[in-house]
Design a protein around this motif. Structure first.
Motif, PDB file in Angstrom:
ATOM      1  N   ALA A 132       0.823  -1.208   0.000  1.00 43.80           N
ATOM      2  CA  ALA A 132       0.000   0.000   0.000  1.00 43.80           C
ATOM      3  C   ALA A 132       0.862   1.266   0.000  1.00 43.80           C
ATOM      4  CB  ALA A 132      -0.922  -0.001   1.218  1.00 43.80           C
ATOM      5  N   VAL A 133       1.931   1.263   0.781  1.00 40.45           N
ATOM      6  CA  VAL A 133       2.835   2.418   0.836  1.00 40.45           C
ATOM      7  C   VAL A 133       3.512   2.618  -0.517  1.00 40.45           C
ATOM      8  CG1 VAL A 133       4.969   3.283   1.878  1.00 40.45           C
ATOM      9  CG2 VAL A 133       3.207   2.242   3.314  1.00 40.45           C
ATOM     10  N   THR A 161      -5.836   8.090  -4.285  1.00 46.44           N
ATOM     11  CA  THR A 161      -4.829   7.026  -4.225  1.00 46.44           C
ATOM     12  C   THR A 161      -4.477   6.676  -2.783  1.00 46.44           C
ATOM     13  OG1 THR A 161      -3.127   8.746  -4.542  1.00 46.44           O
ATOM     14  CG2 THR A 161      -3.783   7.469  -6.479  1.00 46.44           C
ATOM     15  N   ALA A 162      -4.496   7.672  -1.891  1.00 43.24           N
ATOM     16  CA  ALA A 162      -4.234   7.389  -0.470  1.00 43.24           C
ATOM     17  C   ALA A 162      -5.348   6.515   0.111  1.00 43.24           C
ATOM     18  CB  ALA A 162      -4.120   8.696   0.309  1.00 43.24           C
ATOM     19  N   ILE A 163      -6.605   6.837  -0.231  1.00 50.95           N
ATOM     20  CA  ILE A 163      -7.738   6.043   0.273  1.00 50.95           C
ATOM     21  C   ILE A 163      -7.696   4.632  -0.288  1.00 50.95           C
ATOM     22  CG2 ILE A 163     -10.252   5.806   0.182  1.00 50.95           C
ATOM     23  CD1 ILE A 163     -10.394   8.885   0.286  1.00 50.95           C
ATOM     24  N   PHE A 164      -7.433   4.508  -1.592  1.00 53.21           N
ATOM     25  CA  PHE A 164      -7.372   3.184  -2.202  1.00 53.21           C
ATOM     26  C   PHE A 164      -6.189   2.378  -1.667  1.00 53.21           C
ATOM     27  CE2 PHE A 164      -9.919   4.606  -6.109  1.00 53.21           C
ATOM     28  CZ  PHE A 164     -11.073   4.003  -5.621  1.00 53.21           C
ATOM     29  N   GLY A 165      -5.086   3.057  -1.346  1.00 55.63           N
ATOM     30  CA  GLY A 165      -3.954   2.363  -0.740  1.00 55.63           C
ATOM     31  C   GLY A 165      -4.329   1.771   0.608  1.00 55.63           C
ATOM     32  N   LEU A 166      -5.049   2.558   1.417  1.00 62.53           N
ATOM     33  CA  LEU A 166      -5.504   2.066   2.716  1.00 62.53           C
ATOM     34  C   LEU A 166      -6.501   0.920   2.544  1.00 62.53           C
ATOM     35  CD1 LEU A 166      -5.587   2.298   5.792  1.00 62.53           C
ATOM     36  CD2 LEU A 166      -7.320   4.092   5.542  1.00 62.53           C
ATOM     37  N   ARG A 211     -12.413 -14.291  -1.162  1.00 60.11           N
ATOM     38  CA  ARG A 211     -11.063 -13.909  -0.762  1.00 60.11           C
ATOM     39  C   ARG A 211     -10.369 -13.128  -1.879  1.00 60.11           C
ATOM     40  NH1 ARG A 211      -5.690 -16.014  -0.918  1.00 60.11           N
ATOM     41  NH2 ARG A 211      -4.531 -15.592   1.001  1.00 60.11           N
ATOM     42  N   LYS A 212     -10.490 -13.622  -3.095  1.00 59.28           N
ATOM     43  CA  LYS A 212      -9.881 -12.932  -4.236  1.00 59.28           C
ATOM     44  C   LYS A 212     -10.516 -11.562  -4.438  1.00 59.28           C
ATOM     45  CE  LYS A 212      -6.616 -15.467  -6.130  1.00 59.28           C
ATOM     46  NZ  LYS A 212      -5.237 -14.936  -6.268  1.00 59.28           N
ATOM     47  N   ILE A 213     -11.828 -11.482  -4.220  1.00 58.56           N
ATOM     48  CA  ILE A 213     -12.521 -10.205  -4.391  1.00 58.56           C
ATOM     49  C   ILE A 213     -11.992  -9.172  -3.396  1.00 58.56           C
ATOM     50  CG2 ILE A 213     -14.761  -9.053  -4.152  1.00 58.56           C
ATOM     51  CD1 ILE A 213     -16.051 -11.599  -5.241  1.00 58.56           C
ATOM     52  N   CYS A 214     -11.833  -9.586  -2.137  1.00 53.28           N
ATOM     53  CA  CYS A 214     -11.311  -8.673  -1.105  1.00 53.28           C
ATOM     54  C   CYS A 214      -9.906  -8.190  -1.442  1.00 53.28           C
ATOM     55  CB  CYS A 214     -11.301  -9.365   0.254  1.00 53.28           C
ATOM     56  SG  CYS A 214     -12.927  -9.570   0.997  1.00 53.28           S
ATOM     57  N   GLN A 215      -9.116  -9.058  -2.063  1.00 56.50           N
ATOM     58  CA  GLN A 215      -7.737  -8.697  -2.387  1.00 56.50           C
ATOM     59  C   GLN A 215      -7.639  -7.885  -3.671  1.00 56.50           C
ATOM     60  OE1 GLN A 215      -6.014 -12.709  -2.392  1.00 56.50           O
ATOM     61  NE2 GLN A 215      -4.793 -12.150  -0.615  1.00 56.50           N
ATOM     62  N   LEU A 216      -8.299  -8.347  -4.722  1.00 53.01           N
ATOM     63  CA  LEU A 216      -8.051  -7.810  -6.060  1.00 53.01           C
ATOM     64  C   LEU A 216      -8.772  -6.501  -6.340  1.00 53.01           C
ATOM     65  CD1 LEU A 216      -8.028 -11.036  -8.280  1.00 53.01           C
ATOM     66  CD2 LEU A 216      -6.092  -9.709  -7.429  1.00 53.01           C
ATOM     67  N   ILE A 217     -10.004  -6.329  -5.835  1.00 56.61           N
ATOM     68  CA  ILE A 217     -10.749  -5.119  -6.184  1.00 56.61           C
ATOM     69  C   ILE A 217     -10.063  -3.855  -5.672  1.00 56.61           C
ATOM     70  CG2 ILE A 217     -12.889  -3.842  -5.761  1.00 56.61           C
ATOM     71  CD1 ILE A 217     -14.434  -6.356  -6.202  1.00 56.61           C
ATOM     72  N   PRO A 218      -9.782  -3.728  -4.365  1.00 60.74           N
ATOM     73  CA  PRO A 218      -9.122  -2.485  -3.928  1.00 60.74           C
ATOM     74  C   PRO A 218      -7.709  -2.327  -4.481  1.00 60.74           C
ATOM     75  CG  PRO A 218      -9.245  -4.058  -2.114  1.00 60.74           C
ATOM     76  CD  PRO A 218     -10.074  -4.620  -3.218  1.00 60.74           C
ATOM     77  N   SER A 237      -6.570  -3.482  -7.394  1.00 59.46           N
ATOM     78  CA  SER A 237      -6.684  -3.121  -8.811  1.00 59.46           C
ATOM     79  C   SER A 237      -7.109  -1.667  -8.975  1.00 59.46           C
ATOM     80  CB  SER A 237      -7.682  -4.046  -9.516  1.00 59.46           C
ATOM     81  OG  SER A 237      -7.265  -5.379  -9.456  1.00 59.46           O
ATOM     82  N   LEU A 238      -8.070  -1.221  -8.159  1.00 55.73           N
ATOM     83  CA  LEU A 238      -8.502   0.171  -8.230  1.00 55.73           C
ATOM     84  C   LEU A 238      -7.349   1.120  -7.897  1.00 55.73           C
ATOM     85  CD1 LEU A 238     -12.037  -0.041  -6.545  1.00 55.73           C
ATOM     86  CD2 LEU A 238     -11.529   0.373  -8.963  1.00 55.73           C
ATOM     87  N   ALA A 239      -6.557   0.754  -6.891  1.00 50.95           N
ATOM     88  CA  ALA A 239      -5.400   1.578  -6.524  1.00 50.95           C
ATOM     89  C   ALA A 239      -4.411   1.653  -7.683  1.00 50.95           C
ATOM     90  CB  ALA A 239      -4.725   1.010  -5.284  1.00 50.95           C
ATOM     91  N   TYR A 240      -4.187   0.518  -8.357  1.00 51.12           N
ATOM     92  CA  TYR A 240      -3.220   0.523  -9.461  1.00 51.12           C
ATOM     93  C   TYR A 240      -3.724   1.349 -10.636  1.00 51.12           C
ATOM     94  CZ  TYR A 240      -0.386  -0.833 -13.422  1.00 51.12           C
ATOM     95  OH  TYR A 240       0.415  -0.791 -14.541  1.00 51.12           O
ATOM     96  N   PHE A 241      -4.965   1.115 -11.053  1.00 46.76           N
ATOM     97  CA  PHE A 241      -5.468   1.795 -12.248  1.00 46.76           C
ATOM     98  C   PHE A 241      -5.609   3.294 -12.029  1.00 46.76           C
ATOM     99  CE2 PHE A 241      -7.067  -2.546 -13.298  1.00 46.76           C
ATOM    100  CZ  PHE A 241      -6.312  -2.698 -14.467  1.00 46.76           C
ATOM    101  N   LEU A 242      -5.944   3.701 -10.807  1.00 47.28           N
ATOM    102  CA  LEU A 242      -5.955   5.132 -10.532  1.00 47.28           C
ATOM    103  C   LEU A 242      -4.528   5.669 -10.514  1.00 47.28           C
ATOM    104  CD1 LEU A 242      -7.433   7.716  -9.795  1.00 47.28           C
ATOM    105  CD2 LEU A 242      -7.350   7.025  -7.383  1.00 47.28           C
TER     106      LEU A 242
END
Length: 353
Positions: A154-155, A186-191, A212-219, A221-226
């Motif tokens: 996240a950092v 990006t700070a919110i999505f990182g958290l 489990r994959k949904i909890c990991q990949l959605i936030p 992926s959103l952090a990366y694409f933003l």
């Protein structure tokens, strides 16, 4: 230009190729030092530690802590996972000092986002190295160290965002809705990325459900694409002949998307179970590609910084730069709070079991 790019990336690749010699080092340690226990098969470790299609090379649980430290020089199925990120940090520092000498880098407020990018990458690789080196000690250690690994990710995401915003973004993109909300987004999505990964790790047990994959990949992926959006805009609107940094930006996207493939899919070990237990399985390839992603980012951001450093303060103002950079330790603290809360939860859960 492609030849120059490949030459700059060769250092990390050559370092990885030397890892095959490392297992012999544990045999050369002084006899007075304790040696790690021999590796065991998958059936000798709990299911939590087993990886799909990896049949051998597991380190036994509950050895002394120094045995896991010394396993740095032992041949096991985490060896390359440790060494790829352990070596990536000094390679990044070497490229940093090389660029500093070439570009006449000065440490001031305009270079602060670049410093935080490097710091975030090294912190991420440190957390990953420690996690893969010590996680086999116990179930509790496994959870604790990987919670910290998620903090590092996240950092690093926010460190990348700072570099992309202040050095890569265009004025047109910054005027858009995405650009206006980019830094706090990006700070919110990182958290959320750190929280989602910790939640998925602590809540779900094998066999893992799709949630489990949904909890990991959605936030994540959103952090990366933003975080990558200013780079994509620059690639679509910039001049490829006048801006050589765009070549490195393309490389960072290609390397990252390739790494995501190997992270998500157990390739090539799924086709040859047991054949890539020690060297060459998917997570190791993911680590190498992620290291190349960061190295490409560093080269691109240094070139963007060199082109734009005299204008950074005029464009953004000192206040905005300071606030964006102050958000960095706030994000670190917030992610650590999530990790420590997850550790406390797992401690109670493991005691109940």
């Amino acid at each position: 230009m492609p030849g120059d790019i490949l030459q700059r990336l060769t250092t990390l690749t050559l370092s990885v190729k030397q890892l095959g010699r490392l297992p012999n080092l544990v045999q050369r340690l002084p006899s007075s030092l304790p040696s790690p226990s021999p590796t065991v098969g998958a059936s000798h470790v709990p299911s939590l530690f087993r990886e799909p299609h990896i049949l051998t090379g597991y380190r036994p649980l509950r050895q002394k802590w120094y045995c896991y430290l010394l396993s740095l020089f032992q041949k096991h199925n985490e060896s390359l996972n440790v060494w790829t990120h352990l070596l990536a940090a000094p390679v990044l520092l070497l490229r940093w000092w090389s660029n500093v000498g070439t570009l006449g880098y000065t440490l001031d407020i305009s270079s602060l986002p670049l410093c935080l990018f490097l710091l975030s990458a090294i912190f991420c690789y440190f957390c990953s190295t420690v996690a893969h080196l010590f996680q086999s000690h116990s179930e509790q250690a496994h959870y604790y160290f990987f919670f910290m690994d998620y903090v590092g990710v996240a950092v690093y995401q926010y460190g990348c965002a700072l570099g992309h915003y202040f050095y890569t973004s265009t004025s047109g993109w910054r005027a858009s809705i995405i650009g206006y909300h980019f830094l706090h987004g990006t700070a919110i999505f990182g958290l959320l990325s750190s929280t989602g990964c910790c939640l998925a790790k602590s809540r779900y047990r094998k066999p893992y459900p799709v949630q489990r994959k949904i909890c990991q990949l959605i936030p994540t992926s959103l952090a990366y694409f933003l975080g990558i959006s200013p780079v994509v805009d620059r690639l679509l609107t910039g001049s490829w002949t006048e801006e050589p940094s765009l070549n490195f930006h393309v490389l960072q996207i290609v390397f990252f998307l390739s790494s995501a493939l190997f992270f998500s899919c157990p390739i090539p070990e799924c086709f040859f179970p047991g054949k890539f237990d020690i060297f060459g399985h998917g997570h190791q390839i993911f680590h190498v590609l992620l290291s190349l992603t960061t190295l490409s980012q560093l080269e691109a951001l240094f070139q963007d910084y060199a082109r734009k450093r005299d204008q950074v303060i005029d464009i953004f103002g000192e206040t905005q730069i300071w606030w964006a950079c102050v958000s960095f330790p706030i994000l670190v603290f917030s992610c650590l709070l999530v990790a420590f809360t997850s550790m406390k939860y797992m401690h109670k859960k493991l005691k109940q079991n």
